[in-house]
Write an enzyme that holds these catalytic residues in place. Structure first.
Site: not given
Ligand SMILES: [Zn+2]
Length: 357
Positions: A75, A129, A332
């Site tokens: 993910d 995760e 991210h």
């Molecule tokens: Zn990761």
């Protein structure tokens, strides 16, 4: 639509990274990518493949002395206007390039192309995760299929920019509460001020000297920090309660209980309430496959200061570490990308380590 993970794609970890990135797989929406990965693994005659939810496990059973897990989550965090992927010079941009489709690509490339590894291998491609632990594919396996996690050593291909990051620090968060008695500030002597009492908590935090601990050559720096403070009733009331939220990052030579005992010593005389606790993980570099792995990488391991899924393996008695091509600083981020050279280096390193049978 056919499976984009064709044999031509699987032989090249760079092309494979890009293809995996372009299969969108935000947490809880991993069915498509898990279907594609499962299909690839089921076609490999040297692997036995099983699935639990959107987590896919494939393993060799060659009768080797040792078993090694290679694991990666399928993910990503939500897409941020960064799909499909793009390539600029030596960089692949897109959601999940660093965290961690490039790492998944290394494992899937090996699974498809290395039929006779030096150790028996278990490949784990797991779901969710990036969100709460209850959905985490490794957590679910530890509850429902713990035998899939059994191994002598595990590598999580999370972004480390090509460095071995060993172990991880534990986390303990507590609320330190002080109590008093309400009164009107015009008659303050009739009350007991809980905010003033918190001054002693802050003084102990200010005086605190965190440890630096070296284990197996990895240096962990502990930290004890106030992260929030709340108190007060109104402008004309002596407050009867104040709460200081305190975060301890502890080296993996302490258990969660020892970390809590330590905070009870630091804040002796105060009320503590635990709000979050997660164990650390020892670096586990003395397992034979771990030593060989570090030799194959060729640089000194570093300590992992954050908390990662390696501690899930550690809790099951499996030494584990992080090693992946992505840059953890870019995880991210909207401009998330991975260096093509790091993917090629990672593939070569894993090959050197695992193909030498
Ligand atoms: Zn990761």
């Amino acid at each position: 639509m056919g499976n984009p993970l064709t044999p031509d794609v699987l032989v090249d970890p760079v092309v494979l990274t890009r293809t995996l990135v372009d299969i969108e797989s935000v947490s809880r929406d991993e069915k498509t990518i898990a279907d594609c990965v499962e299909d690839v693994l089921r076609r490999a005659p040297h692997l036995s493949t099983e699935r639990h939810g959107n987590t896919v496990m494939a393993r060799t059973d060659l009768g080797r002395d040792q078993r090694v897990v290679l694991a990666g989550h399928l993910d990503t965090v939500p897409v941020n206007d960064n799909l499909p992927s793009t390539v600029v010079d030596d960089l692949i941009y897109g959601c999940g390039t660093a965290d961690m489709k490039s790492g998944v690509a290394l494992a899937l490339h090996l699974a498809a192309t290395l039929p006779d590894p030096r150790y028996d291998l278990t490949y784990l491609f797991y779901e969710s995760e990036e969100i709460e632990s209850q959905f985490n594919g490794l957590h679910l396996l530890s509850q429902h299929r713990p035998e899939w996690l059994a191994a002598d050593f595990a590598v999580l291909l999370e972004p480390t920019y090509g460095v071995v990051e060993a172990g991880c620090q534990g986390t303990l968060r507590v609320t330190v509460r002080t109590r008093g008695r309400r009164a009107h500030p015009a008659r303050a002597w009739r009350g007991v001020n809980a905010i003033h009492a918190a001054g002693e908590v802050l003084r102990r935090l200010g005086d605190y000297r965190p440890r630096t601990v070296t284990i197996d050559g990895c240096t962990y720096r502990e930290g004890l920090s106030a992260v929030r403070i709340t108190g007060g009733v109104a402008g004309n009331v002596i407050p009867d309660e104040c709460a200081v939220e305190v975060d301890l990052r502890f080296a993996p030579d302490r258990t969660e209980q020892q970390a809590l005992d330590h905070l009870h010593e630091v804040f002796a005389g105060f009320e503590l309430e635990v709000t979050d606790s997660a164990p650390g993980a020892l670096p586990g570099l003395d397992a034979a496959p771990a030593r060989d792995f570090v030799t194959a990488v060729g640089s000194e391991p570093a300590a992992k200061l954050g908390w990662t899924d390696v501690s899930r393996f550690s809790a099951l008695g499996v030494p584990a570490l992080n090693y992946g091509p992505g840059d953890p600083m870019l995880a991210h981020a909207p401009d998330e990308h991975v260096e093509i050279g790091k993917i090629r280096d990672g593939a070569a390193t894993l090959h050197r380590w695992l193909a030498a049978y």
